[in-house]
Design a protein around this motif. Structure first.
Motif, PDB file in Angstrom:
ATOM      1  N   GLY A  39       0.823  -1.209   0.000  1.00  0.00           N
ATOM      2  CA  GLY A  39       0.000   0.000   0.000  1.00  0.00           C
ATOM      3  C   GLY A  39       0.848   1.245   0.000  1.00  0.00           C
ATOM      4  O   GLY A  39       0.551   2.223  -0.701  1.00  0.00           O
ATOM      5  N   ARG A  40       1.937   1.222   0.783  1.00  0.00           N
ATOM      6  CA  ARG A  40       2.865   2.356   0.803  1.00  0.00           C
ATOM      7  C   ARG A  40       3.510   2.555  -0.567  1.00  0.00           C
ATOM      8  O   ARG A  40       3.620   3.688  -1.059  1.00  0.00           O
ATOM      9  CB  ARG A  40       3.959   2.103   1.836  1.00  0.00           C
ATOM     10  CG  ARG A  40       4.978   3.217   1.944  1.00  0.00           C
ATOM     11  CD  ARG A  40       6.278   2.794   2.629  1.00  0.00           C
ATOM     12  NE  ARG A  40       6.093   1.953   3.805  1.00  0.00           N
ATOM     13  CZ  ARG A  40       7.088   1.656   4.634  1.00  0.00           C
ATOM     14  NH1 ARG A  40       8.303   2.120   4.424  1.00  0.00           N
ATOM     15  NH2 ARG A  40       6.866   0.868   5.670  1.00  0.00           N
ATOM     16  N   LEU A  41       3.927   1.461  -1.199  1.00  0.00           N
ATOM     17  CA  LEU A  41       4.593   1.566  -2.495  1.00  0.00           C
ATOM     18  C   LEU A  41       3.642   2.089  -3.569  1.00  0.00           C
ATOM     19  O   LEU A  41       4.051   2.835  -4.468  1.00  0.00           O
ATOM     20  CB  LEU A  41       5.158   0.200  -2.899  1.00  0.00           C
ATOM     21  CG  LEU A  41       6.235  -0.372  -1.967  1.00  0.00           C
ATOM     22  CD1 LEU A  41       6.731  -1.712  -2.482  1.00  0.00           C
ATOM     23  CD2 LEU A  41       7.399   0.602  -1.814  1.00  0.00           C
ATOM     24  N   VAL A  42       2.367   1.711  -3.469  1.00  0.00           N
ATOM     25  CA  VAL A  42       1.382   2.233  -4.413  1.00  0.00           C
ATOM     26  C   VAL A  42       1.247   3.747  -4.251  1.00  0.00           C
ATOM     27  O   VAL A  42       1.196   4.497  -5.234  1.00  0.00           O
ATOM     28  CB  VAL A  42       0.013   1.547  -4.216  1.00  0.00           C
ATOM     29  CG1 VAL A  42      -1.079   2.268  -5.017  1.00  0.00           C
ATOM     30  CG2 VAL A  42       0.090   0.091  -4.651  1.00  0.00           C
ATOM     31  N   ALA A  43       1.202   4.211  -2.995  1.00  0.00           N
ATOM     32  CA  ALA A  43       1.100   5.651  -2.735  1.00  0.00           C
ATOM     33  C   ALA A  43       2.303   6.389  -3.306  1.00  0.00           C
ATOM     34  O   ALA A  43       2.173   7.439  -3.950  1.00  0.00           O
ATOM     35  CB  ALA A  43       0.981   5.904  -1.233  1.00  0.00           C
ATOM     36  N   PHE A  44       3.504   5.844  -3.079  1.00  0.00           N
ATOM     37  CA  PHE A  44       4.703   6.485  -3.587  1.00  0.00           C
ATOM     38  C   PHE A  44       4.767   6.422  -5.111  1.00  0.00           C
ATOM     39  O   PHE A  44       5.286   7.336  -5.756  1.00  0.00           O
ATOM     40  CB  PHE A  44       5.944   5.836  -2.976  1.00  0.00           C
ATOM     41  CG  PHE A  44       6.153   6.198  -1.532  1.00  0.00           C
ATOM     42  CD1 PHE A  44       5.492   7.283  -0.951  1.00  0.00           C
ATOM     43  CD2 PHE A  44       7.004   5.465  -0.721  1.00  0.00           C
ATOM     44  CE1 PHE A  44       5.679   7.628   0.368  1.00  0.00           C
ATOM     45  CE2 PHE A  44       7.208   5.803   0.604  1.00  0.00           C
ATOM     46  CZ  PHE A  44       6.538   6.882   1.159  1.00  0.00           C
ATOM     47  N   ALA A  45       4.247   5.344  -5.687  1.00  0.00           N
ATOM     48  CA  ALA A  45       4.201   5.246  -7.151  1.00  0.00           C
ATOM     49  C   ALA A  45       3.308   6.341  -7.727  1.00  0.00           C
ATOM     50  O   ALA A  45       3.609   6.904  -8.792  1.00  0.00           O
ATOM     51  CB  ALA A  45       3.706   3.869  -7.572  1.00  0.00           C
ATOM     52  N   VAL A  46       2.206   6.641  -7.025  1.00  0.00           N
ATOM     53  CA  VAL A  46       1.326   7.732  -7.463  1.00  0.00           C
ATOM     54  C   VAL A  46       2.088   9.057  -7.475  1.00  0.00           C
ATOM     55  O   VAL A  46       1.974   9.862  -8.414  1.00  0.00           O
ATOM     56  CB  VAL A  46       0.090   7.832  -6.544  1.00  0.00           C
ATOM     57  CG1 VAL A  46      -0.704   9.104  -6.830  1.00  0.00           C
ATOM     58  CG2 VAL A  46      -0.796   6.603  -6.711  1.00  0.00           C
ATOM     59  N   LEU A  47       2.906   9.289  -6.443  1.00  0.00           N
ATOM     60  CA  LEU A  47       3.688  10.516  -6.371  1.00  0.00           C
ATOM     61  C   LEU A  47       4.754  10.558  -7.459  1.00  0.00           C
ATOM     62  O   LEU A  47       5.031  11.617  -8.027  1.00  0.00           O
ATOM     63  CB  LEU A  47       4.341  10.639  -4.987  1.00  0.00           C
ATOM     64  CG  LEU A  47       3.377  10.798  -3.811  1.00  0.00           C
ATOM     65  CD1 LEU A  47       4.139  10.825  -2.490  1.00  0.00           C
ATOM     66  CD2 LEU A  47       2.551  12.067  -3.962  1.00  0.00           C
ATOM     67  N   VAL A  48       5.353   9.413  -7.763  1.00  0.00           N
ATOM     68  CA  VAL A  48       6.338   9.349  -8.845  1.00  0.00           C
ATOM     69  C   VAL A  48       5.695   9.721 -10.169  1.00  0.00           C
ATOM     70  O   VAL A  48       6.240  10.511 -10.955  1.00  0.00           O
ATOM     71  CB  VAL A  48       6.969   7.939  -8.935  1.00  0.00           C
ATOM     72  CG1 VAL A  48       7.794   7.803 -10.216  1.00  0.00           C
ATOM     73  CG2 VAL A  48       7.840   7.665  -7.730  1.00  0.00           C
ATOM     74  N   VAL A  49       4.513   9.163 -10.420  1.00  0.00           N
ATOM     75  CA  VAL A  49       3.790   9.478 -11.669  1.00  0.00           C
ATOM     76  C   VAL A  49       3.474  10.968 -11.727  1.00  0.00           C
ATOM     77  O   VAL A  49       3.586  11.595 -12.793  1.00  0.00           O
ATOM     78  CB  VAL A  49       2.504   8.635 -11.763  1.00  0.00           C
ATOM     79  CG1 VAL A  49       1.641   9.111 -12.926  1.00  0.00           C
ATOM     80  CG2 VAL A  49       2.854   7.158 -11.934  1.00  0.00           C
ATOM     81  N   ALA A  50       3.092  11.547 -10.586  1.00  0.00           N
ATOM     82  CA  ALA A  50       2.784  12.980 -10.550  1.00  0.00           C
ATOM     83  C   ALA A  50       4.010  13.816 -10.905  1.00  0.00           C
ATOM     84  O   ALA A  50       3.920  14.796 -11.660  1.00  0.00           O
ATOM     85  CB  ALA A  50       2.252  13.376  -9.180  1.00  0.00           C
ATOM     86  N   VAL A  51       5.164  13.418 -10.365  1.00  0.00           N
ATOM     87  CA  VAL A  51       6.397  14.153 -10.661  1.00  0.00           C
ATOM     88  C   VAL A  51       6.762  14.006 -12.132  1.00  0.00           C
ATOM     89  O   VAL A  51       7.123  14.981 -12.804  1.00  0.00           O
ATOM     90  CB  VAL A  51       7.548  13.654  -9.763  1.00  0.00           C
ATOM     91  CG1 VAL A  51       8.877  14.258 -10.210  1.00  0.00           C
ATOM     92  CG2 VAL A  51       7.278  14.024  -8.311  1.00  0.00           C
TER      93      VAL A  51
END
Length: 206
Positions: A39-51
């Protein structure tokens, strides 16, 4: 490789998500804790995509957006802290105490959901991906978007390794088979730390 080494140091810093990985390891074992880490990695992946999509700088520059994220994080950390403390004080029949009750009541999905919500509502995580990661981009090499994507992927690897360290530590504690009183004390300590993190987030400037 230099970025990966620095990312590991950043990811290993004790925080709310790593505390959850530790506690989940104590309650559900290494495998259960690592499922929660997804779940944490999914959240961080969302932030990576945003960047990568170019939204990162806009988000980090928006005081309103960071304030909303901050207070959502405060509320959720406080909720986790209070519920953890409450579970440690509730009377439980049979062996295992509060931890056994929490283990029976929690699902794998709920572990991942908690990790996701803690990560996505952490303004520091937003700043990691919008301010820290882009510093390692070399404009002369071209393909800035591709570089950001690769660096983001490397950070996710570092975060998974760091989470594994805390999950393993929790599973070792679980294997020791602590007494009911010791489990309750650990739950109270965990709840207190989560509430303390919420308080620190309140006083920190946005």
């Amino acid at each position: 490789m230099g970025f990966l080494a620095v990312a590991l140091l950043v990811a290993l810093t004790p925080g709310a998500n790593n505390l959850l990985a530790l506690r989940n390891g104590m309650v559900h074992g290494f495998a259960g804790s690592m499922v929660g880490v997804c779940g944490r990695l999914v959240a961080f992946a969302v932030l990576v995509v945003a960047v990568v999509a170019g939204l990162g700088p806009l988000l980090s520059a928006s005081e309103w957006a960071l304030t909303v994220i901050k207070w959502a994080g405060v509320a959720y950390l406080a909720y986790l802290g209070i519920t953890t403390l409450w579970a440690s004080f509730r009377p439980v029949a049979g062996a295992g105490g509060a931890v056994a009750e929490v283990s029976a009541a929690s699902s794998v999905f709920s572990l991942a959901r908690k990790e996701f919500l803690v990560a996505i509502t952490n303004p520091k995580a937003v700043l990691v991906f919008t301010a820290f990661v882009p510093q390692f981009v070399v404009a002369e090499r071209g393909a800035v978007t591709a570089q950001l994507a690769v660096l983001g992927a490397f950070y996710l690897v570092a975060e998974a390794v760091a989470a594994g360290v805390f999950a393993a530590a929790g599973s070792v504690i679980k294997a020791v088979r602590l007494s009911q009183r010791a489990h309750r004390r650990l739950d109270r300590a965990t709840g207190g730390v989560l509430l303390g993190m919420a308080g620190l987030l309140v006083v920190e400037p946005t």
